[in-house]
Design an enzyme around this catalytic site. Sequence first.
Site, PDB file in Angstrom:
ATOM      1  N   GLY A 107      -3.631  -3.140   9.164  1.00 56.33           N
ATOM      2  CA  GLY A 107      -3.047  -2.252   8.158  1.00 56.33           C
ATOM      3  C   GLY A 107      -3.507  -0.816   8.318  1.00 56.33           C
ATOM      4  O   GLY A 107      -4.201  -0.470   9.278  1.00 56.33           O
ATOM      5  N   SER A 131      -9.028   3.517   7.149  1.00 57.52           N
ATOM      6  CA  SER A 131     -10.150   3.737   8.065  1.00 57.52           C
ATOM      7  C   SER A 131     -10.794   2.427   8.507  1.00 57.52           C
ATOM      8  O   SER A 131     -11.250   2.303   9.639  1.00 57.52           O
ATOM      9  CB  SER A 131     -11.183   4.625   7.389  1.00 57.52           C
ATOM     10  OG  SER A 131     -11.399   4.186   6.076  1.00 57.52           O
ATOM     11  N   VAL A 132     -10.815   1.429   7.630  1.00 58.15           N
ATOM     12  CA  VAL A 132     -11.465   0.168   7.981  1.00 58.15           C
ATOM     13  C   VAL A 132     -10.673  -0.531   9.092  1.00 58.15           C
ATOM     14  O   VAL A 132     -11.235  -0.967  10.102  1.00 58.15           O
ATOM     15  CB  VAL A 132     -11.588  -0.756   6.751  1.00 58.15           C
ATOM     16  CG1 VAL A 132     -12.252  -2.055   7.143  1.00 58.15           C
ATOM     17  CG2 VAL A 132     -12.376  -0.069   5.660  1.00 58.15           C
ATOM     18  N   GLU A 168       2.744  -2.986  12.142  1.00 58.56           N
ATOM     19  CA  GLU A 168       3.724  -2.004  11.656  1.00 58.56           C
ATOM     20  C   GLU A 168       3.443  -0.667  12.307  1.00 58.56           C
ATOM     21  O   GLU A 168       4.252  -0.107  13.011  1.00 58.56           O
ATOM     22  CB  GLU A 168       3.551  -1.770  10.164  1.00 58.56           C
ATOM     23  CG  GLU A 168       3.829  -2.891   9.273  1.00 58.56           C
ATOM     24  CD  GLU A 168       3.421  -2.497   7.867  1.00 58.56           C
ATOM     25  OE1 GLU A 168       3.821  -3.205   6.958  1.00 58.56           O
ATOM     26  OE2 GLU A 168       2.713  -1.500   7.677  1.00 58.56           O
ATOM     27  N   GLY A 186       3.056  -3.233   3.743  1.00 57.03           N
ATOM     28  CA  GLY A 186       3.402  -4.481   4.429  1.00 57.03           C
ATOM     29  C   GLY A 186       2.335  -5.547   4.268  1.00 57.03           C
ATOM     30  O   GLY A 186       2.463  -6.643   4.828  1.00 57.03           O
TER      31      GLY A 186
END
Length: 507
Positions: free
Chosen positions: A266, A269-270, A291, A385
């Site tokens: 996704g 930053s992580v 995505e 998403g």
Amino acid sequence: MNSRITEQLRNMELQKKIVSAAEAASWIEDGMTLGLSGFTRAGDAKAVPMALVDKAKDGPFKVNVYTGASLGSDIDKLMAEAGIIHKRLPFQADSSMRRKINEQELLFTDQHLSHVAEMVRSEVLNPIDFAIIEAVAITEEGEIIPSTSVGNSTIFLEKANSVIIELNLAQPAALEGMHDIYEPGEQGKRLPIALTSVDGHIGSTGMKVDLEKIKGIVLTNDLDSPSTIVPPDEDTATMANHLIEFLREEIRAGRLTNQLAPLQSGIGSVANAVLHGLLDSEFEELEVYSEVLQDAVFDLLDSGKVRFASGCSITLSQEKMQTVFPKLDQYKDQLVLRPQEISNHPEVIRRLGLISINTALEADIYGNVNSTHVCGTKMMNGIGGSGDFARNSRLAIFVTKSVAKNGDISSIVPFVSHVDHTEHDVDVLVTEQGYADLRGLAPVERARLIIENCMHPLYKEQMTAYFEEALARGGQTPHVLEKAFSWHLSYAETGTMLQSEPASLRK
Ligand code: COA
């Protein structure tokens, strides 16, 4: 007409339709619904939305704005500040727009990204008056070649009453040929989506449109606005290590190989740090089915760790744009961009057996996840998403720092203040403290593991006390309902969720 224009705008009839952005904006009237290209700052229509913001100076009007996902070039910010939006969907990530949403000055429909095309196709949403779509080229036959994202452009072109194309001469021409445009057709009449591998191609390189509907072509010359990804810090790097350790366990258990399974990651930053963490790992021949293709995906392609990446947009930092775009041709056999309906399609995600990694704002002790609402009521960005992927992946992993705001907020709470992903859709929870593999566990087992492995030491005692009081009351999913939101209330009233200093930290 200069040669760059005729190379990119190859349909002779359409060459006669070039207009200024201001003229195109003059066609847009109060109450209309617009379908804009754009997905996570990439491939957005730029000039006509800006001209609409200018037009607001001549008198008030409001439009509904549908997109793929968030827009770049400050378009969401400027449209929100100009007061021209009545309703926005399905995703945004701009602080000014966020404020206007939370002040109830504009309506926001927070929607699974894969659902938008179905709702436009089946005419559940308002009919689209104008599709305004960025393209990198228009072929002799009039096919529209998208630029750095596909988003919902295919369905917007099909269903809109009228179309404006922004032909962007600054976007790399090498994008042509990198898209795989597939239109599934009406529900109840469609065939299976025949995508059986990450690198499969099932459609065409351009988007079809009835040329009669094209009202104008606007020439533009600006790159997308760069992403604002923060480089990995100590916490995100630690989270990445925990996640990689979990994946190693899966390999040891014989459920995955060194090639893992196609990865979705996704925004944020992580997620970017996790992908960076893979650079130094022993995993190889990786595939990405996601995505947004961020900087880290290109580092992984360059290092040979990733063999193929499928996405819906290419969203890069300034620095990465400068290195990737001039040599985009070199990635032609390793990249594909698809409509978000396909990149996020449950059928494909389940078939390919994805490992999905998304970020939570908060999670509760039973594994429910809130990705969208700060303290239960204020919109952050939207579900994006994350639900499309979490519900259908082989492994739905959620990552979050165990505390936020310098420790005043625990990201693990008794009960999430808003539910985006239920306990049934969350397989693994990762914080910088460790990971909890929740698969196959009963609620009380999940709670014990999350408290033990994922909670920050500052909040462990407080949560243990809550859980023990809940357990004493019994039930399948024990709660002390009158205290379930007490941590959020405490934060609102006192500025911290910490109700007393933990004994372990008392002098
Ligand atoms: N309560 C309140 N605020 C919290 C919080 C919590 N439990 N946890 C984090 N925050 C705040 C942080 O302090 C930070 O605030 P700041 O912007 O004022 O510094 C902000 O939320 C972002 O947190 P950060 O830790 O920097 O994470 P991130 O940049 O990775 O973003 C999400 C996290 C959840 C907001 C983001 O990933 C998101 O919008 N996800 C939903 C959509 C999605 O998952 N899409 C994936 C497929 S596209």
